[in-house]
Design a protein around this motif. Structure first.
Motif, PDB file in Angstrom:
ATOM      1  N   ASP A 216      50.385  35.669  39.778  1.00  8.36           N
ATOM      2  CA  ASP A 216      50.143  36.709  38.776  1.00  8.36           C
ATOM      3  C   ASP A 216      48.651  37.009  38.633  1.00  8.36           C
ATOM      4  O   ASP A 216      47.817  36.103  38.590  1.00  8.36           O
ATOM      5  N   ALA A 217      48.323  38.284  38.559  1.00  2.81           N
ATOM      6  CA  ALA A 217      46.936  38.739  38.448  1.00  2.81           C
ATOM      7  C   ALA A 217      46.465  38.711  37.000  1.00  2.81           C
ATOM      8  O   ALA A 217      47.247  38.942  36.073  1.00  2.81           O
ATOM      9  N   SER A 218      45.177  38.457  36.829  1.00  2.00           N
ATOM     10  CA  SER A 218      44.569  38.406  35.497  1.00  2.00           C
ATOM     11  C   SER A 218      43.244  39.144  35.492  1.00  2.00           C
ATOM     12  O   SER A 218      42.679  39.461  36.537  1.00  2.00           O
ATOM     13  N   VAL A 219      42.749  39.377  34.274  1.00  2.00           N
ATOM     14  CA  VAL A 219      41.492  40.098  34.081  1.00  2.00           C
ATOM     15  C   VAL A 219      40.735  39.483  32.907  1.00  2.00           C
ATOM     16  O   VAL A 219      41.341  39.064  31.921  1.00  2.00           O
ATOM     17  N   ILE A 220      39.421  39.424  33.050  1.00  2.00           N
ATOM     18  CA  ILE A 220      38.541  39.140  31.917  1.00  2.00           C
ATOM     19  C   ILE A 220      37.613  40.337  31.765  1.00  2.00           C
ATOM     20  O   ILE A 220      36.890  40.689  32.697  1.00  2.00           O
ATOM     21  N   CYS A 221      37.663  40.982  30.605  1.00  2.00           N
ATOM     22  CA  CYS A 221      36.823  42.133  30.302  1.00  2.00           C
ATOM     23  C   CYS A 221      35.689  41.712  29.372  1.00  2.00           C
ATOM     24  O   CYS A 221      35.781  40.704  28.657  1.00  2.00           O
ATOM     25  N   SER A 222      34.633  42.511  29.347  1.00  2.00           N
ATOM     26  CA  SER A 222      33.465  42.164  28.538  1.00  2.00           C
ATOM     27  C   SER A 222      33.700  42.332  27.049  1.00  2.00           C
ATOM     28  O   SER A 222      32.937  41.810  26.232  1.00  2.00           O
ATOM     29  N   GLY A 223      34.774  43.046  26.684  1.00  2.00           N
ATOM     30  CA  GLY A 223      34.981  43.350  25.273  1.00  2.00           C
ATOM     31  C   GLY A 223      35.582  42.224  24.472  1.00  2.00           C
ATOM     32  O   GLY A 223      35.799  42.368  23.269  1.00  2.00           O
ATOM     33  N   ASP A 224      35.842  41.086  25.044  1.00  2.00           N
ATOM     34  CA  ASP A 224      36.525  40.039  24.290  1.00  2.00           C
ATOM     35  C   ASP A 224      36.167  38.664  24.844  1.00  2.00           C
ATOM     36  O   ASP A 224      36.407  38.380  26.000  1.00  2.00           O
ATOM     37  N   TRP A 225      35.589  37.812  24.019  1.00  2.00           N
ATOM     38  CA  TRP A 225      35.207  36.482  24.442  1.00  2.00           C
ATOM     39  C   TRP A 225      35.631  35.460  23.404  1.00  2.00           C
ATOM     40  O   TRP A 225      35.661  35.749  22.214  1.00  2.00           O
ATOM     41  N   PRO A 226      35.959  34.257  23.830  1.00  2.00           N
ATOM     42  CA  PRO A 226      36.365  33.236  22.858  1.00  2.00           C
ATOM     43  C   PRO A 226      35.210  32.886  21.917  1.00  2.00           C
ATOM     44  O   PRO A 226      34.061  32.768  22.334  1.00  2.00           O
ATOM     45  N   GLU A 227      35.538  32.743  20.647  1.00  2.00           N
ATOM     46  CA  GLU A 227      34.548  32.317  19.665  1.00  2.00           C
ATOM     47  C   GLU A 227      34.190  30.854  19.903  1.00  2.00           C
ATOM     48  O   GLU A 227      35.050  30.032  20.246  1.00  2.00           O
ATOM     49  N   LEU A 228      32.908  30.538  19.748  1.00  2.00           N
ATOM     50  CA  LEU A 228      32.416  29.177  19.976  1.00  2.00           C
ATOM     51  C   LEU A 228      31.826  28.612  18.696  1.00  2.00           C
ATOM     52  O   LEU A 228      31.364  29.345  17.827  1.00  2.00           O
ATOM     53  N   GLN A 229      31.795  27.267  18.617  1.00  2.00           N
ATOM     54  CA  GLN A 229      31.018  26.584  17.598  1.00  2.00           C
ATOM     55  C   GLN A 229      30.536  25.255  18.166  1.00  2.00           C
ATOM     56  O   GLN A 229      31.128  24.703  19.101  1.00  2.00           O
ATOM     57  N   LEU A 230      29.437  24.758  17.627  1.00  2.00           N
ATOM     58  CA  LEU A 230      28.917  23.446  17.976  1.00  2.00           C
ATOM     59  C   LEU A 230      29.073  22.550  16.755  1.00  2.00           C
ATOM     60  O   LEU A 230      28.631  22.895  15.648  1.00  2.00           O
TER      61      LEU A 230
END
Length: 339
Positions: A216-230
């Motif tokens: 199955d094909a997938s895509v990562i677009c610039s409009g959505d990124w996982p939120e991060l925390q330290l």
């Protein structure tokens, strides 16, 4: 060259259809004449002719007039050749042409049209939000997947554009965001990258494929990124790396973790430069899920979601291997200064 009038009953015009795509407004041009559907040769074929097809089908305006069997070769008769339209005609057969059944073409020269209207609905599944994940297409009342054969950034660009998700960052195969279920609708998709909708691209035909869901094909677009925390450091710019995915916070394994990944984390959080990329749960072990493993960044990415990894939840780690970051935006840690 004068056109031939269609001998349809009641003075009607020959029906046209577009074949070989997800919707009715893009595909190989076919015309119905004397009881059969046949194709049109691409000699002299241009946007003027394509506009007439789009107008006739009430599909908006013509975006493209591809030739060379862009949407696959037809079969049976080639009905028209050397079609030349001025643009004001209401029906294709009002344009000049070589005469019905007169041509010097093969089906590898079948003419096609892409109109502005009617495209399949898309969604991305299994990613961190609506702009990353496994590509799924809605067809005949069901959602199905796309095979990764020939899948690259050109196709990903079109998906991101159609979804309003910015630029394509990555075009992933091998069920990167997990395998789908049900039908595999599309295979061998080929886009130029400039199309506004996936339905404008050539493919093998609906449900025509030689794939399994592991492709199955997938895509990562610039409009959505996982939120991060330290977490666990002296402030928001140092600590154990945690990622928000599907409503929960989880950790990142330290396999392959180095300053390249740390640079991306610091950049995404607006925390300056990366000073250190400690592993081994340096700021204490997390709890819950370990979401990511084998992250590989070049260091120039703007978001962690732009980096390659093993896939969500795919890991061979324990929380004693949780990855951490120290960025220059945090000043003190146990009396030490990091600038």
């Amino acid at each position: 060259m004068a056109y031939e009038a269609c001998p349809h009953s009641l003075g009607g015009w020959a029906p046209v259809q577009l074949v070989g795509t997800p919707g009715r407004c893009a595909g190989r041009v076919e015309v119905f004449y004397q009881g059969v559907w046949g194709t049109v040769c691409d000699d002299l074929w241009d946007l003027s002719a394509a506009n007439i097809i789009c107008r006739q089908l009430e599909c908006g305006r013509a975006i493209s007039a591809p030739g060379e069997a862009h949407f696959g070769e037809g079969s049976g008769k080639i009905l028209l050749d050397n079609v030349h339209c001025r643009g004001h005609e209401q029906h294709l057969e009002q344009c000049s042409h070589a005469g019905w059944f007169s041509h010097n073409c093969g089906h590898q020269e079948d003419a096609s049209v892409i109109c502005s209207g009617d495209w399949p609905e898309l969604r991305l599944v299994g990613g961190s939000g609506r702009c990353s994940g496994r590509v799924e297409v809605f067809h005949q009342g069901a959602w199905g997947t796309v095979c990764d054969d020939l899948w690259d950034l050109n196709e990903a660009e079109v998906v991101c554009r159609q979804l309003g998700c910015g630029q394509a960052v990555s075009a992933l195969g091998k069920a990167h965001f997990g395998p789908g279920s049900g039908d595999i609708f599309l295979d061998n998709l080929q886009c130029a990258g400039v199309e506004r909708h996936l339905g404008q691209c050539a493919h093998s035909g609906w449900s025509e494929h030689n794939c399994g869901h592991h492709e199955d094909a997938s895509v990562i677009c610039s409009g959505d990124w996982p939120e991060l925390q330290l977490v666990g450091g002296s402030g928001r710019c140092s600590g154990r790396v945690e990622v928000l995915h599907q409503g929960a916070w989880g950790t990142v394994c330290d396999d392959l973790w180095d300053l390249n990944e740390a640079k991306v984390v610091c950049r995404q959080l607006g925390c300056g430069q990366a000073i250190s990329s400690p592993g081994g749960a340096y700021f204490g072990p997390g709890s819950g899920d370990i979401f990511l493993d084998n992250l590989q960044c070049s260091g120039v990415e703007r978001h962690l979601g732009q980096c390659a990894h093993s896939g969500w939840w795919e890991h061979n780690c324990g929380h004693h291997e949780d990855a951490s970051v120290i960025c220059s935006g945090t000043r003190s840690l146990s009396g030490r200064h990091f600038w």
